[in-house]
Each structure stands twice: as C-alpha cells, then as structure tokens.
Scaffold this motif. Structure first.
Motif, mmCIF file in Angstrom:
data_model
loop_
_atom_site.group_PDB
_atom_site.id
_atom_site.type_symbol
_atom_site.label_atom_id
_atom_site.label_comp_id
_atom_site.label_asym_id
_atom_site.label_seq_id
_atom_site.Cartn_x
_atom_site.Cartn_y
_atom_site.Cartn_z
ATOM 1 N N UNK A 5 -46.660 21.618 37.693
ATOM 2 C CA UNK A 5 -47.795 22.378 38.212
ATOM 3 C C UNK A 5 -47.522 22.703 39.670
ATOM 4 N N UNK A 6 -47.616 23.978 39.997
ATOM 5 C CA UNK A 6 -47.553 24.418 41.394
ATOM 6 C C UNK A 6 -48.963 24.821 41.773
ATOM 7 N N UNK A 7 -49.532 24.118 42.739
ATOM 8 C CA UNK A 7 -50.877 24.428 43.213
ATOM 9 C C UNK A 7 -50.779 24.717 44.707
ATOM 10 N N UNK A 8 -51.394 25.828 45.134
ATOM 11 C CA UNK A 8 -51.248 26.211 46.533
ATOM 12 C C UNK A 8 -52.456 26.998 47.011
ATOM 13 N N UNK A 9 -52.586 27.060 48.330
ATOM 14 C CA UNK A 9 -53.563 27.926 48.992
ATOM 15 C C UNK A 9 -52.778 28.807 49.945
ATOM 16 N N UNK A 37 -53.699 28.866 42.018
ATOM 17 C CA UNK A 37 -53.970 29.255 43.405
ATOM 18 C C UNK A 37 -55.372 28.793 43.766
ATOM 19 N N UNK A 38 -55.472 28.041 44.841
ATOM 20 C CA UNK A 38 -56.756 27.563 45.344
ATOM 21 C C UNK A 38 -57.374 28.684 46.163
ATOM 22 N N UNK A 39 -58.658 28.948 45.934
ATOM 23 C CA UNK A 39 -59.351 29.984 46.703
ATOM 24 C C UNK A 39 -60.683 29.457 47.212
ATOM 25 N N UNK A 40 -61.045 29.912 48.398
ATOM 26 C CA UNK A 40 -62.341 29.590 48.986
ATOM 27 C C UNK A 40 -62.831 30.822 49.733
ATOM 28 N N UNK A 41 -63.983 31.334 49.315
ATOM 29 C CA UNK A 41 -64.552 32.524 49.961
ATOM 30 C C UNK A 41 -64.934 32.253 51.414
ATOM 31 N N UNK A 62 -66.277 20.603 55.544
ATOM 32 C CA UNK A 62 -65.887 20.701 54.129
ATOM 33 C C UNK A 62 -65.792 22.170 53.717
ATOM 34 N N UNK A 63 -65.024 22.404 52.676
ATOM 35 C CA UNK A 63 -64.868 23.740 52.104
ATOM 36 C C UNK A 63 -65.398 23.733 50.681
ATOM 37 N N UNK A 64 -65.940 24.847 50.285
ATOM 38 C CA UNK A 64 -66.378 25.032 48.907
ATOM 39 C C UNK A 64 -65.310 25.870 48.215
ATOM 40 N N UNK A 89 -52.333 19.974 60.671
ATOM 41 C CA UNK A 89 -52.485 19.165 59.469
ATOM 42 C C UNK A 89 -52.787 20.009 58.250
ATOM 43 N N UNK A 90 -53.226 19.342 57.231
ATOM 44 C CA UNK A 90 -53.537 19.930 55.927
ATOM 45 C C UNK A 90 -54.688 20.930 56.046
ATOM 46 N N UNK A 91 -54.564 22.079 55.395
ATOM 47 C CA UNK A 91 -55.639 23.074 55.442
ATOM 48 C C UNK A 91 -56.833 22.595 54.602
ATOM 49 N N UNK A 92 -58.015 23.051 54.984
ATOM 50 C CA UNK A 92 -59.256 22.614 54.362
ATOM 51 C C UNK A 92 -59.350 22.814 52.857
ATOM 52 N N UNK A 93 -59.035 24.007 52.330
ATOM 53 C CA UNK A 93 -59.153 24.198 50.884
ATOM 54 C C UNK A 93 -58.228 23.295 50.057
#
Length: 186
Positions: A5-9, A37-41, A62-64, A89-93
């Motif tokens: 699994x490749x998961x990314x933002x 692909x992780x998405x956050x509006x 926090x991110x939704x 550091x690590x991005x929020x989403x």
C-alpha cells in the motif's frame, strides 16, 4: 503475491510524482500495489496558507480528512507513507490519517516512508511516522522538491533505491532501475 500500500498526501504534486515513480518501480519488482491519496479540504495552496498550516502543526491543530482511511495496513506486506515536511515535521493530513488508522502490533507488515521537503525536517518526519505506526521503518527516503524538476533524474533514482530497499526488506531481490516517465496519474 506481495501486496504493498502506498499512501500519501500532496500539496504541490511532489509527493504524487514520487508515489507514481515508486508505484512503477515496485510493480517491476513483482508486487501488487494499492494507492491511497490522503485529501483534506482544509489544506489550501499558497505561501500564506502553508504558513498557517505550519502554525497549526506547531500548535497541535487537527485536520479533517475528506475520507477516512480506506485500507487496513495489516492486509499488506508493506505500507509506504509519503508526506511533505511541514514545519520541520510530518504534515497534518498524514498525521491525522496515521492517527485514525489501526496498527496491529503483531502484524508482520513492514513500513517505509518517503518524505518530500525543500530543505530540512525529514528526519523528524520519519521519526514521527515510526512513533505513530509503533514500528521501526524498514526503509526511509527523502526527495527534495528541486530533485523532481526538469527530467527528475535524481528523484527517479532515489525512488528506485527506495523501492529496492523495500523489496529487499520483503525478501525479494529484484533489481529495479528508474522509470522513464514518473509523472503518470494513477
């Protein structure tokens, strides 16, 4: 068949470019790949919005996510997490995705991370991912944004090396070489 699994933002498409190259390299190595692909509006483009997101990281905001995590890491032999570096550091989403995902301690799943950044913060991002998945990373790679420009040869080479590290960790000794076109959409 080995499942990965490749998961990314991605905010500026750099993570997508690396994920696409990585996908192609791992397929050459005989793996079955799922991509999420992780998405956050909440995330908007532009420097001001980037600064707002960095501030949000520093203050514990926090991110939704637009959608909850769609895949269960324990169903895969390897999970590769791609993230831009925000505020060193690590991005929020990605942090939110990792927080919302269940990681089973007894799972044999291995983890790897590929970070994209302009200058620094990648070591901290890798460490944050390790803390959230509760396992050491089998492989880590950092691609600097400038390495994806032009023909992207440096990014392609780094993605090929990262893919080779993951295949080796999975017990697959397949030699991979950089792809010609890493800008394909999945």
């Amino acid at each position: 068949m080995t499942k990965v699994l490749i998961v990314y933002f991605t905010r500026t498409e750099t993570s997508r470019i690396v994920a696409d190259i990585l996908h192609d390299e791992l397929v050459k190595g005989g793996t079955t790949i799922d991509v999420e692909e992780i998405k956050s509006a909440q995330v908007k483009l532009g420097w001001w919005n980037y600064l707002v997101d960095c501030w949000k990281i520093f203050t514990g905001g926090k991110y939704i996510l637009d959608l909850p995590p769609a895949h269960k890491p324990a169903d895969y032999d390897a999970v590769l997490i791609g993230t831009p570096v925000w505020g060193y550091g690590l991005c929020g989403p990605v942090k939110e995705w990792l927080t919302e995902t269940t990681f089973e301690a007894e799972s044999k799943t291995i983890f790897g991370s590929f970070t994209q950044c302009v200058y620094s913060g990648f070591d901290r991002a890798h460490g944050q991912i390790e803390a959230l998945v509760k396992k050491p990373l089998a492989a880590k790679q950092t691609v600097f944004q400038k390495e994806t420009k032009g023909d992207g040869a440096a990014a392609k080479q780094k993605a090929a090396e990262f893919a080779q590290s993951i295949l080796k960790a999975l017990g697959k000794g397949v030699k991979v070489t950089p792809v010609e076109d890493g800008n394909k959409q999945k």
